[in-house]
Design a protein around this motif. Structure first.
Motif, short mmCIF file in Angstrom:
data_model
loop_
_atom_site.label_atom_id
_atom_site.label_comp_id
_atom_site.label_asym_id
_atom_site.label_seq_id
_atom_site.Cartn_x
_atom_site.Cartn_y
_atom_site.Cartn_z
N ARG A 177 0.83 -1.20 0.00
CA ARG A 177 0.00 0.00 0.00
C ARG A 177 0.86 1.26 0.00
O ARG A 177 0.53 2.24 -0.65
N GLU A 178 1.97 1.22 0.74
CA GLU A 178 2.86 2.38 0.77
C GLU A 178 3.43 2.67 -0.61
O GLU A 178 3.52 3.84 -1.03
N GLU A 193 -3.31 4.31 5.01
CA GLU A 193 -3.31 3.51 3.80
C GLU A 193 -4.71 3.05 3.41
O GLU A 193 -4.86 2.39 2.38
#
Length: 231
Positions: A177-178, A193
């Motif tokens: 997600r990052e 996120e």
């Protein structure tokens, strides 16, 4: 850049306008929800900034109604609500991003630039072309048109389009997600996120076929796009 700000707090509007002037942004400020919705739908805007709590019509309703009209203008929600369910609701209604009050004007400007940026992230090894074609998808990046198995897809928000392009250009690669936030949104969400999960959920709902999931969850890591895998 023409930005419509629907916000009933005049002090907040004054602060935003000061930074708009420095950035060369043409801001129009409306303090009522109903009037704001009418202006949002009657005129062309590069971005809408909508407060959650408004007289006349609340911001979430404005956002939902705009998306129901197939209007894909980028939307940033301003909200004093900081619970996860409230933030997810705003994204579910079609907002591309949200900023929680109190906020830094510089952070808001960064979000504006990220949300409205049309150019996609590409690596040095990627070929930059306007047309992206895969087994099921055809996308024109210049006109931002999408076809799924030859059928036009007309209800994608700007950020959903950006996310789809990113996955189409990186098939079967797994991203956290990052990494997705950094590559698609262009900046860090300060550890938040959930917006990735919401946008993936919306793309699944709009694009996936009955026996053909495109967006796969890789548990403990993130997501990947693979249109060759069938149930």
């Amino acid at each position: 850049m023409k930005v419509l700000v629907i916000e009933d707090n005049e002090s907040v509007c004054t602060m935003i306008d000061m930074f708009f002037i420095k950035e060369g942004i043409q801001g129009t400020f409306v303090h009522d929800g109903i009037e704001g919705f009418e202006r949002a739908t009657a005129e062309q805007w590069d971005l809408l900034i909508i407060d959650w709590m408004l007289p006349g019509m609340d911001g979430v309703t404005i956002c939902r109604k705009i998306r129901e009209e197939k209007n894909n203008v980028p939307i940033i929600m301003l909200t004093a609500k900081d619970s996860e369910s409230d933030q997810v609701l705003g994204l579910e209604m079609g907002a591309d991003d949200y900023v929680t009050k109190p906020f830094s004007p510089l952070a808001l400007i960064a979000r504006i630039k990220a949300v409205t940026r049309r150019a996609q992230y590409t690596t040095q090894t990627e070929e930059v072309t306007d047309l992206v074609e895969t087994t099921h998808f055809k996308v024109n990046k210049e006109t931002r048109e999408v076809w799924l198995d030859g059928v036009p897809v007309e209800n994608l928000t700007p950020k959903e389009f950006d996310l789809l392009i990113f996955f189409l250009q990186h098939p079967r690669q797994v991203f956290s997600r990052e990494q997705i936030l950094d590559r698609v949104w262009g900046y860090q969400f300060y550890g938040d996120e959930r917006t990735v999960d919401v946008h993936i959920k919306r793309l699944r709902k709009k694009l996936e076929k009955e026996k053909q999931p495109f967006f796969h969850t890789v548990w403990g890591v993130g997501y990947k796009f693979d249109e060759l895998v069938e149930k």
